[in-house]
Scaffold this active site. Sequence first.
Site, PDB file in Angstrom:
ATOM      1  CG  ASP A  90      23.071  40.429  33.194  1.00  0.00           C
ATOM      2  OD1 ASP A  90      22.095  40.641  32.677  1.00  0.00           O
ATOM      3  OD2 ASP A  90      23.974  39.761  32.611  1.00  0.00           O
TER       4      ASP A  90
ATOM      5  CG  HIS B  83      24.491  42.472  26.263  1.00  0.00           C
ATOM      6  ND1 HIS B  83      24.024  41.072  26.810  1.00  0.00           N
ATOM      7  CD2 HIS B  83      24.956  42.392  25.170  1.00  0.00           C
ATOM      8  CE1 HIS B  83      24.211  40.413  25.633  1.00  0.00           C
ATOM      9  NE2 HIS B  83      24.732  40.965  24.755  1.00  0.00           N
TER      10      HIS B  83
END
Length: 372
Positions: free
Chosen positions: A167, A137
């Site tokens: 992200d 992540h």
Amino acid sequence: MRPLEGLFVLDFSTLLPGPMAGLLLAEAGAEVVKVEREGSGEEMRGYAPLWGGDGVNFALLNRGKKSIALNLKDEAARAKLLPLVEKADILLEQFRPGAMARLGLDYATLSGINPRLIYCSITGYGQTGPKLNAAGHDLNYIGDSGLLALSMGEPSRGIVPPALIADIAGGAYPAVINILLALRERDRTGVGCHLDIAMTDNLFPFTYWAMGNGLAAGEWPGNGTDLVTGGSPRYQLYGTADGRVVAAAPLEQKFWVTFCELIGLDPALRDDSRDPDATRTGVAALIARETGEHWRALFAGKDCCCSVVATIREAMDDPHFQARGLFDRRVTNFDGQSLPALPVPIAPAFREDASVSRETPGLGAHNQDYLR
């Protein structure tokens, strides 16, 4: 007309990087169709807090898109996608490498159906390399790139960054940049391509100065030790008497002189090259004597690069952002409720008028339109 009107996008992505990339394309005029899991849809629909049955995060990231829902593991269902693939300009996907190939939806297969297809794959580590299948992540990606090590707090009390940097800045934005480049190249050649967007790769530009210091001067930065990571009193966060925080960034000498005069710093501490820690301690003591509002008023209109850290609510209510119409645009859910739309970095000249409110799609709401 918006710049991307007439382009058709198939979006298989979920959560944040791909959906935000799709949002930017949609805001610029593209027709974006989300391909979602039958029954439950993409994961973000279930994230709290809910707003009209779906997660508000989903609503903000998927304004103005369409939704079709089907079981991608079913061959007959996948066959319904082929007419859409034939007319698609862009395909977004965010699965681990090899997942789309197992479904027969990889670039090699689909480009045989549509040679003009621009196929954009967003992953943590890319389509090649030893880590291609590693789970991760945002925190892992910024950690692996060395970015996190530049300012992460003490090991016993680490500081988690306030934004999902990989992200958005490593995934969504580079995806859109490269899609636009690929469209330009397709105009020239008539052929699409496969874009390998590796979020971790795209974080290294953020460390340009740290790499330069290490490679050219042999001075590799430590944790919070350098000019813009907490090592200087000229680029620092200082607490106020009422628990607010002053963001002080008077880096250049002219700003530093003004700042020192405004807060009344002891002249013996103003040359921060002699003892930066002593200067920082002196500044901190002065800032801590007064409230955030005192400092806000004192710094107003002064050239010293200082401000009081705003909350999200305060930032949204800031007269500057209100005057620029940043939150004038709206997103509506399928229950008819409305919220300010997420501002995106599309220039006003390329967006719809703020009076246009776009809906967030219900799961499978457009099956009849696209899968008949």
